[in-house]
Write a protein that holds these residues in place. Structure first.
Motif, PDB file in Angstrom:
ATOM      1  N   ARG A   1       0.884  -1.174   0.000  1.00 39.73           N
ATOM      2  CA  ARG A   1       0.000   0.000   0.000  1.00 39.73           C
ATOM      3  C   ARG A   1       0.904   1.201   0.000  1.00 39.73           C
ATOM      4  O   ARG A   1       1.483   1.537   1.031  1.00 39.73           O
ATOM      5  N   GLY A   2       1.069   1.834  -1.136  1.00 35.78           N
ATOM      6  CA  GLY A   2       2.047   2.895  -1.280  1.00 35.78           C
ATOM      7  C   GLY A   2       3.408   2.302  -1.012  1.00 35.78           C
ATOM      8  O   GLY A   2       3.794   1.302  -1.628  1.00 35.78           O
ATOM      9  N   LYS A   3       4.117   2.862  -0.036  1.00 31.27           N
ATOM     10  CA  LYS A   3       5.451   2.333   0.270  1.00 31.27           C
ATOM     11  C   LYS A   3       5.396   1.256   1.342  1.00 31.27           C
ATOM     12  O   LYS A   3       6.394   0.598   1.622  1.00 31.27           O
ATOM     13  N   GLU A   4       4.232   1.119   1.970  1.00 31.67           N
ATOM     14  CA  GLU A   4       4.086   0.164   3.081  1.00 31.67           C
ATOM     15  C   GLU A   4       3.842  -1.248   2.561  1.00 31.67           C
ATOM     16  O   GLU A   4       3.180  -1.439   1.550  1.00 31.67           O
ATOM     17  N   ARG A   5       4.372  -2.206   3.300  1.00 34.23           N
ATOM     18  CA  ARG A   5       4.082  -3.603   3.004  1.00 34.23           C
ATOM     19  C   ARG A   5       3.054  -4.049   4.020  1.00 34.23           C
ATOM     20  O   ARG A   5       3.242  -3.850   5.225  1.00 34.23           O
TER      21      ARG A   5
END
Ligand SMILES: Nc1ncnc2c1ncn2[C@@H]1O[C@H](COP(=O)(O)OP(=O)(O)OP(=O)(O)O)[C@@H](O)[C@H]1O
Ligand SMILES: [Mg+2]
Length: 265
Positions: free
Chosen positions: A22-26
């Motif tokens: 999610r965007g840069k998040e895992r």
């Protein structure tokens, strides 16, 4: 891998991990999930909303790949292979360009029925689920529950040895739901395909299943595996059995404990 002898296949998942970005998040969704459905067994998955049940089904259906782990059918690795199971997704996915009857005959033809016979049988099957009157309609004119019933029928008629049903009766009224449950059990008892079934209804899982896996909230792990002891064919009032009430409470407690854990985080 169709069912010439009418027997189910063994489905085995080992060490399944899956995360989304999610965007840069895992965002981890499945965390070391291992489970097994024996040939001809009826197994349910219960877990909180968003815990990763539909994700797991997409992996089994070969629509997506796990980050780690293996999926096997009858001992052969099938990770990432599609077309091997009958799969009813959570959102009814009927072909909008085909009539209701043609959606059903499509499944019959895919399962090897000759075209003309498939067209005839499609209408007979629709009659069995009380939907003959809409056989010439296109899916968009049906209610959500009607679409769900057609989608369920289509998955049944795909005739694979393993059937994955993702909340197939969630949109149905109570009476239609219990009719469809009874019908599913009759068909399952007749040809003993292996079933993996997702539901939010603990009662439904207890009425239908041989075993139940309770999953934690995301990232999902198996919290508990329960064997449902009631003999088959199940009595229609099996829910009055004290063991039924006890098991229902046990599952509720597990889900509650998971929820309390989440609100502390
Ligand atoms: N393609 C995707 N990209 C990013 N996140 C996703 C994707 N698909 C699912 N998710 C996330 O993964 C998590 C698990 O979703 P999933 O649909 O598997 O849950 P579920 O257990 O089936 O829930 P429900 O009981 O509500 O149907 C959710 O947080 C969801 O937002
Ligand atoms: Mg889901």
């Amino acid at each position: 891998m169709s069912a010439p002898n009418g027997k189910g296949s063994t489905l085995e998942l080992t060490g399944i991990f899956k995360a989304y970005r999610r965007g840069k998040e895992r965002f981890p969704v499945l965390n070391d999930v291992s489970l097994k459905v024996q040939a001809g067994e009826f197994v349910s998955l219960i877990g909180p909303s968003g815990s990763g049940k539909s994700t797991l089904f997409r992996l089994i259906g070969g629509v997506e790949l796990p980050d780690q782990g293996k999926i096997r059918i009858d001992g052969s690795e099938v990770t990432g292979q599609s077309g091997l199971i009958s799969y009813m997704p959570q959102q009814a996915a009927l072909f909008p360009w085909l009539t209701v009857a043609d959606n059903i005959s499509f499944a019959l033809i895919a399962a090897g029925t000759e075209k003309k016979a498939a067209k005839e049988q499609a209408v007979q099957w629709l009659e069995r689920i009380g939907m003959k009157s809409v056989s010439k309609e296109y899916p968009h004119v049906l209610s959500g529950g009607m679409q769900q019933r057609v989608s369920f029928l289509r998955a049944l008629l795909m005739k694979r040895n393993v059937m994955c049903l993702d909340e197939p009766f969630a949109a149905l009224d109570a009476l239609t739901r219990s009719d469809m449950q009874r019908w599913l059990l009759e068909l399952w008892e007749a040809d003993m395909r292996s079933v993996l079934f997702v539901t939010h209804s603990i009662e439904e899982a207890l009425v239908l299943s041989d075993r139940i896996y309770v999953l934690s909230s995301a990232p999902a792990t198996v919290l508990r595996e329960l064997v449902v002891p009631f003999e088959r064919p199940r009595r229609s009032n099996v829910w009055t059995d004290p063991a039924f009430v006890e098991m229902k409470q046990e599952i509720l407690d597990l889900l509650e404990a998971g929820k309390a854990e989440r609100t502390r985080m």
